[in-house]
Design a protein around this motif. Sequence first.
Motif, mmCIF file in Angstrom:
data_model
loop_
_atom_site.group_PDB
_atom_site.id
_atom_site.type_symbol
_atom_site.label_atom_id
_atom_site.label_comp_id
_atom_site.label_asym_id
_atom_site.label_seq_id
_atom_site.Cartn_x
_atom_site.Cartn_y
_atom_site.Cartn_z
ATOM 1 N N GLU A 1 50.202 51.044 48.856
ATOM 2 C CA GLU A 1 49.796 49.770 49.453
ATOM 3 C C GLU A 1 49.595 48.706 48.379
ATOM 4 O OE1 GLU A 1 48.908 46.614 51.584
ATOM 5 O OE2 GLU A 1 49.829 48.471 52.321
ATOM 6 N N ARG A 2 49.017 49.085 47.228
ATOM 7 C CA ARG A 2 48.814 48.113 46.155
ATOM 8 C C ARG A 2 50.156 47.608 45.611
ATOM 9 N NH1 ARG A 2 44.831 47.201 42.312
ATOM 10 N NH2 ARG A 2 43.384 47.512 44.051
ATOM 11 N N VAL A 3 51.094 48.525 45.379
ATOM 12 C CA VAL A 3 52.417 48.115 44.882
ATOM 13 C C VAL A 3 53.119 47.226 45.909
ATOM 14 C CG1 VAL A 3 54.711 48.917 44.196
ATOM 15 C CG2 VAL A 3 52.669 50.144 43.412
ATOM 16 N N ALA A 4 53.079 47.634 47.185
ATOM 17 C CA ALA A 4 53.722 46.840 48.237
ATOM 18 C C ALA A 4 53.087 45.460 48.339
ATOM 19 C CB ALA A 4 53.621 47.570 49.574
ATOM 20 N N TYR B 1 50.740 54.313 39.174
ATOM 21 C CA TYR B 1 49.580 54.468 38.301
ATOM 22 C C TYR B 1 49.283 53.171 37.557
ATOM 23 C CZ TYR B 1 50.796 59.419 38.958
ATOM 24 O OH TYR B 1 51.118 60.651 39.495
ATOM 25 N N GLY B 2 50.338 52.505 37.110
ATOM 26 C CA GLY B 2 50.139 51.285 36.338
ATOM 27 C C GLY B 2 49.592 50.142 37.159
ATOM 28 N N ILE B 3 50.149 49.910 38.347
ATOM 29 C CA ILE B 3 49.714 48.776 39.170
ATOM 30 C C ILE B 3 48.274 48.965 39.635
ATOM 31 C CG2 ILE B 3 50.168 47.462 41.269
ATOM 32 C CD1 ILE B 3 52.216 47.146 38.935
ATOM 33 N N VAL B 4 47.909 50.196 39.994
ATOM 34 C CA VAL B 4 46.534 50.454 40.424
ATOM 35 C C VAL B 4 45.554 50.252 39.265
ATOM 36 C CG1 VAL B 4 44.963 52.270 41.216
ATOM 37 C CG2 VAL B 4 47.161 51.959 42.339
ATOM 38 N N SER B 5 46.010 50.417 38.031
ATOM 39 C CA SER B 5 45.110 50.258 36.882
ATOM 40 C C SER B 5 44.725 48.803 36.630
ATOM 41 C CB SER B 5 45.766 50.836 35.616
ATOM 42 O OG SER B 5 46.765 49.963 35.098
#
Length: 487
Positions: free
Chosen positions: A392-395, A452-456
């Motif tokens: 969801e974060r990436v989208a 992993y990167g976007i959520v960070s």
Amino acid sequence: MARKAKTLSTIEIQTALTGALRRVALRPTIAGYRAQEHQIPFHESKSKGRLLIGGNRSGKTVSGGAELTMWLTGKHISGCKFPPPIRGRAIGVDFDNGINKIILPEIAKWMPPSALINGSWDDSYHKSMKTLTLTNGSQVEFMSYDQDVDKFSGTSRHCVWFDEEPPEEIFNENMARLVDTGGNWWLTMTPLIDMSWTYDNLYLKGKNGDPNIEVFEVSTLQNEYVNASEMEILFGNLKEDEKKARMYGTYMQHSGTIYGEHMHPPVEGKVGTIIDPIVDGPMWDIYKSRWGHFCMMDHGHANPTCFLWGAFDSEGRIVIYKEYYERKRIVAEHALAIRGINEQLGFIPSYYVGDPSIGNTDAITGTSVQIEYSEHGIPILLGNNDVGAGIERVASRFRSKMLFITRDCEYLIWELNRYRWGKYSSKKIAARSNEKEQPLKKDDHAVDALRYGIVSRPALYGEDEVQAYSKLGVEKAIEQGILLMQV
């Protein structure tokens, strides 16, 4: 004294001719085969390999069976590459349906009695060996995809016909059978399997000009023997993507892509997510000096290990601009390559974040992949592995035009275009279940690293707050002295 030949009456002659014409009409043999307009280019092709994809009832199996019969009998409409005797192979999905109900009847329909031993199919076809032998010495063996791969080894073949999509390892084993003869293959199929290996390895190669693969696409509408009412029965209740596959032979994805709709370059008046490379470009100095940089990863051995480099600005925009994608290397080799890329870029990323499974301690060695990377100068924080929240974060970043990928990140873009929701093992289960909410675990190494990167990164306005890292992972990193960089 020679017996006088019987003189037939006009009625007897007419009866005999009528019977012969009826037999030819019902069973025309290859001598009576008349290729339709859309089948002619397939038969006339000189390419070593041919991919004929088409809708149901488009005539693709007829084309494949007639082609094999012409090879075996030495009566090809465009001339024979090899004179008989021919060693051929025909492979179907299984023996009960693919071979016995589809391929064998198709070959029997076109095979002239004069080509059969004693004019008899029973005398020519060896049931236990599943092999057909002709009077000219040509021979074809019938096999199925549910056989073990080692069953497809053996002596060389002049031609192989695959009816419907084969497993990749079976296809490759059969290619080895054609090496000695310089033989040909053809595959006739309706592409109903999710963007399978044939899409990249055969279809795209052929469409992009590979001289050894020619692609033919035919639809059910091109078959002059199929009427509108039959098509309505065939396709009336299908979903749109399955209808496209079954009617037009279009590659489909049963469950839909997760991010694929966002994967496009900018067009006039619209912002795209795929942009030109930035490293060494005119704006690179600005990216280096004014943007922050971080690195995200997913670890594998038999599967690829992927590292992605990203840049972020004060407004939350992120550009993924560099990738590393290799398999079957040890940690020391990966770490050496990563340090080399950092040196080329001219800086060390502010932090690394990655696959939380690298923190698992090996019961024998007492160490972990995370510790190994740290010992080689790559300290990695363990990312949050909440898959749903991460997707969801990436989208969200794609939708808000706050996430961009440079076109030289080829593996990442390739995976993003294929990343899709999982599906059930059978249509019966799918029919009585809700859509799956977990992605299909295939070709997901770069997209996992991206997640992993976007959520960070900090949440933007309107986004749900998500724990940036594995809490246990941070505690373990501090304990082990791995958390060495500013986050």
